[in-house]
Design an enzyme around this catalytic site. Structure first.
Site, PDB file in Angstrom:
ATOM      1  N   CYS A   1      12.188 -19.049 -86.903  1.00  0.00           N
ATOM      2  CA  CYS A   1      11.233 -18.456 -87.546  1.00  0.00           C
ATOM      3  C   CYS A   1      11.056 -16.775 -87.225  1.00  0.00           C
ATOM      4  O   CYS A   1      10.534 -15.819 -87.788  1.00  0.00           O
ATOM      5  CB  CYS A   1       9.732 -19.299 -87.511  1.00  0.00           C
ATOM      6  SG  CYS A   1      10.278 -20.810 -88.219  1.00  0.00           S
TER       7      CYS A   1
ATOM      8  N   TYR B   1      16.919 -20.892 -80.766  1.00  0.00           N
ATOM      9  CA  TYR B   1      16.773 -19.493 -79.890  1.00  0.00           C
ATOM     10  C   TYR B   1      17.239 -18.795 -78.854  1.00  0.00           C
ATOM     11  O   TYR B   1      17.580 -17.900 -78.607  1.00  0.00           O
ATOM     12  CB  TYR B   1      15.220 -19.238 -79.714  1.00  0.00           C
ATOM     13  CG  TYR B   1      14.135 -19.551 -80.814  1.00  0.00           C
ATOM     14  CD1 TYR B   1      14.178 -18.141 -81.475  1.00  0.00           C
ATOM     15  CD2 TYR B   1      13.569 -20.933 -81.236  1.00  0.00           C
ATOM     16  CE1 TYR B   1      13.102 -18.732 -82.915  1.00  0.00           C
ATOM     17  CE2 TYR B   1      12.732 -20.990 -82.649  1.00  0.00           C
ATOM     18  CZ  TYR B   1      12.723 -20.157 -83.752  1.00  0.00           C
ATOM     19  OH  TYR B   1      12.460 -19.678 -84.503  1.00  0.00           O
TER      20      TYR B   1
END
Length: 318
Positions: A196, A137
């Site tokens: 995700c 991320y």
């Protein structure tokens, strides 16, 4: 008119999955299935309290340190381990374990592996190699590499645009980079965990900053409570940095599911009634996103039900 507690959205989502979900196998996790639905949404007005779930105690320390780690643009778990946060340990050890099975590194339990990460300097060869979990991320937010050799800081760009042109509809940050995902990646370049929570968008209405997250895959029992609190706090931090008030956090889901080894825990949680959300105080002196530290956050009035334990299933992003 009494406003229904926002946590009921989460509880009703759990009920919906249990009752109406489809059972699917889990890749790489023998004996575990998921019960899954596709396409759901919840919303949290941050002016009405900080959405840290109350029907079970949620580990806020880990949420804050993980968020700060993302903002740093780091891919190495050393910072988390040093602060006794272990939610990414399995992903780093997974890479070491593969090498261990090939006989290219010496045997080490996960516990010993993490101890070594903690005890060695960040500059050590071991930490730099095995503590790194790839283009996760924070790297995509802050250090997106382009085909022409540049590095894009998406988050810095978003903050600049929120200050200069808050009316824009294109202030979007993506963590989904096909160059580093699944078979699309070059050999050895695939992320340990394909994102995700893949993309988020900022929106300004009046003097309030809203954020919508699209989450392609959501572990509703273990992961989603973390995601709600993390992105709610992130919205508050960005709002402060750009001179706005926190508005709504909108949580949009793709595949939203419950693991079969969490069914009993979910049923226990559904017996509980939500309590008032706490208040999150953010140090008002911080005006730069890179200047936040753990001590800048203070939670007040959190009175949750006891925690409910559940095992994480490490499935590699499927």
């Amino acid at each position: 008119m009494k406003i229904k507690h926002a946590e009921y959205q989460y509880l009703e989502l759990l009920k919906d999955i249990l009752k109406n979900g489809n059972d699917k196998i889990v890749f790489n996790a023998p004996g575990v299935t998921i019960r899954s639905l596709f396409g759901r949404q919840t919303r949290y007005d941050l002016s009405l309290g900080f959405p840290l779930l109350t029907t079970k105690k949620v580990f806020l320390k880990a949420i804050i340190y993980e968020l700060l780690w993302f903002i740093q643009g780091s891919s190495n778990i050393k910072y988390l381990v040093d602060n006794n946060v272990h939610i990414w340990d399995e992903w780093a050890y997974k890479n070491y374990k593969r090498a261990q099975e090939k006989g290219t590194v010496k045997f080490m339990t996960q516990e010993k592996f993490i101890e070594k990460i903690r005890d060695e300097a960040a500059s050590s060869t071991f930490v730099k190699k095995w503590g790194d979990i790839g283009n996760v991320y924070g790297v995509q937010w802050r250090k997106w590499k382009t085909s022409d050799g540049r590095t894009i800081d998406q988050l810095a760009w978003a903050i600049k645009e929120l200050k200069a042109t808050p009316f824009r509809k294109s202030i979007v940050v993506s963590a989904w980079n096909p160059e580093f995902i699944y078979e699309m990646a070059s050999p050895g370049k695939s992320m340990a965990l394909p994102p995700c929570h893949t993309i988020y968008q900022f929106n300004v209405i009046g003097d309030r900053l809203n954020l919508q997250l699209y989450q392609r895959s959501a572990d509703t029992f273990l992961g989603v409570p973390f995601n709600i609190a993390s992105y709610a706090l992130f919205t508050m931090m960005i709002a402060q940095v750009v001179g706005l008030k926190p508005g709504e956090f909108v949580h949009t889901f793709g595949d939203v599911h419950i693991y079969s080894n969490h069914f009993d825990q979910v049923k226990e949680q559904l017996k509980r009634k939500p309590r008032p959300f706490p208040t999150m105080k953010v140090n008002p002196k911080v005006k730069n996103i890179d200047d936040f530290v753990f001590e800048d956050f203070a939670l007040e009035g959190y009175d949750p039900h006891p925690s409910i334990k559940g095992d994480i299933t490490v499935v590699g992003g499927f």
